[in-house]
Design an enzyme around this catalytic site. Structure first.
Site, mmCIF file in Angstrom:
data_model
loop_
_atom_site.group_PDB
_atom_site.id
_atom_site.type_symbol
_atom_site.label_atom_id
_atom_site.label_comp_id
_atom_site.label_asym_id
_atom_site.label_seq_id
_atom_site.Cartn_x
_atom_site.Cartn_y
_atom_site.Cartn_z
ATOM 1 N N SER A 183 0.829 -1.197 0.000
ATOM 2 C CA SER A 183 0.000 0.000 0.000
ATOM 3 C C SER A 183 0.875 1.263 0.000
ATOM 4 O O SER A 183 1.643 1.479 -0.939
ATOM 5 C CB SER A 183 -0.962 -0.032 1.186
ATOM 6 O OG SER A 183 -1.954 0.951 1.063
ATOM 7 N N ASP A 260 -10.083 -5.423 -3.654
ATOM 8 C CA ASP A 260 -9.505 -4.411 -2.772
ATOM 9 C C ASP A 260 -10.395 -3.165 -2.789
ATOM 10 O O ASP A 260 -10.622 -2.558 -3.848
ATOM 11 C CB ASP A 260 -8.094 -4.075 -3.283
ATOM 12 C CG ASP A 260 -7.316 -3.145 -2.380
ATOM 13 O OD1 ASP A 260 -7.931 -2.271 -1.732
ATOM 14 O OD2 ASP A 260 -6.081 -3.264 -2.345
ATOM 15 N N HIS A 294 -7.429 -5.819 0.642
ATOM 16 C CA HIS A 294 -6.229 -5.009 0.902
ATOM 17 C C HIS A 294 -5.489 -5.451 2.161
ATOM 18 O O HIS A 294 -4.490 -4.849 2.533
ATOM 19 C CB HIS A 294 -6.654 -3.542 1.043
ATOM 20 C CG HIS A 294 -5.546 -2.547 0.888
ATOM 21 N ND1 HIS A 294 -4.995 -2.227 -0.334
ATOM 22 C CD2 HIS A 294 -4.887 -1.775 1.801
ATOM 23 C CE1 HIS A 294 -4.062 -1.315 -0.172
ATOM 24 N NE2 HIS A 294 -3.958 -1.030 1.116
#
Length: 316
Positions: A183, A260, A294
């Site tokens: 991320s 995600d 995620h």
């Protein structure tokens, strides 16, 4: 002194709750820096050791922690190093407790270093007001705005101070480094590799923020840390950087969860990065993983593939 006795001596001093002082002699620093490491925890894992250390950072002007996994091979000599950069709200703990990287690292003889994601306890007004800016959200940039520029220098911490610290205290091969992240940390991994051609043998990322200039997370962070001059933003945007990249060939691996929530929200923008790589003929393997989100459930599902990707270059 051989690597194994050196590590034993360090552990012996620190576990008595004393500071082990290291003097660094590097061309990147104009003066010799004296640093101290304090052992926070140590756990045997796959015949190696997962440790956490604390130190006073010269770049960030605060105490910082990092995790380091020392594989069994580190007892007998130098090992390559994989740097892992975590995402928003994370500390050094998220990766070492959730990713399940240690078994593969032990097998391939790779040290994994996982630093914290921002300075902490700097008493800057507003640093704890939101989860996506300030504490836990350093974005791996060197801030230029007055309020943040003294402490928020995560880019220099990751690319300069931390490697010097690791190379000076552990059996790390300074010529064999790679970088990865998740991320915000995936963004950090990509920009560190692209801004330092040849420094890292390989790069990979999980659900990276690929084009921060064009997404809400990046715009908030860059405005706060770097100000309104978007030319400063460009130097920390992977999609912009890859368009101008002219260094040694990079083999980039990216995994992205199809489900995600932040991909759907337009925070990650991998298509922009892939298009820029294609234009520059830079190899990138992009894998859209059906059903994954995620979270670290996603990361731990594919971390083995990423460590093998890096091992191919680190152990060549």
């Amino acid at each position: 002194m051989s690597a194994a006795p050196f590590l034993t001596a360090v552990a012996r001093v620190i576990t008595r709750h004393k500071l082990y002082t290291i003097r660094l002699h590097t061309s990147s620093y104009t003066a010799v820096k004296a640093m101290a490491l304090t052992l926070v925890s140590s756990n045997k894992c796959f015949d190696g050791f997962q440790k956490v250390f604390e130190h006073d950072s010269t770049e960030l002007k605060c105490k910082m922690r990092f995790g380091i996994y020392l594989p069994p091979k580190a007892e007998g000599g130098k090992c390559p190093v994989l740097y892992w950069l975590s995402g928003l709200t994370c500390t050094e703990q998220n990766f070492i407790t959730k990713a399940g990287s240690q078994q593969e690292a032990a097998e391939h003889g790779i040290i994994i270093v996982s630093p914290d994601t921002s300075p902490r306890g700097c008493n800057i007004e507003g640093e704890d007001e939101s989860w996506d800016f300030g504490t836990g959200a350093g974005f791996y940039v060197n801030a230029t705005e007055d309020q943040w520029k003294v402490n928020y220098r995560m880019y220099s911490y990751i690319t300069e101070e931390l490697p010097h610290l690791i190379n000076s205290n552990f059996p790390a091969d300074s010529e064999r480094m790679s970088i990865s992240g998740h991320s915000m940390g995936g963004h950090g991994a990509l920009i560190c590799a692209l801004k330092n051609p040849g420094k890292y043998k390989s790069v990979s990322a999980f659900a990276p923020i690929c084009n921060p200039m064009q997404c809400p997370w990046g715009q908030k962070a860059f405005s706060g840390y770097l100000g309104s001059d978007k030319s400063k933003w460009e130097s920390y945007d992977a999609t912009v950087l890859v368009s101008a990249y002219s260094g040694p060939q990079l083999d980039i691996l990216i995994d992205q969860g199809r489900d995600d929530q932040f991909l759907a929200a337009g925070q990650l923008l991998p298509d922009n990065f892939i298009a820029a790589c294609t234009e520059k003929k830079i190899p990138v393997v992009f894998r859209l993983q059906q059903g994954y989100d995620h979270s670290y459930y996603f990361v731990c599902s594919f971390i083995s593939n990423h460590i093998k990707h890096h091992a191919k270059y680190l152990n060549a």
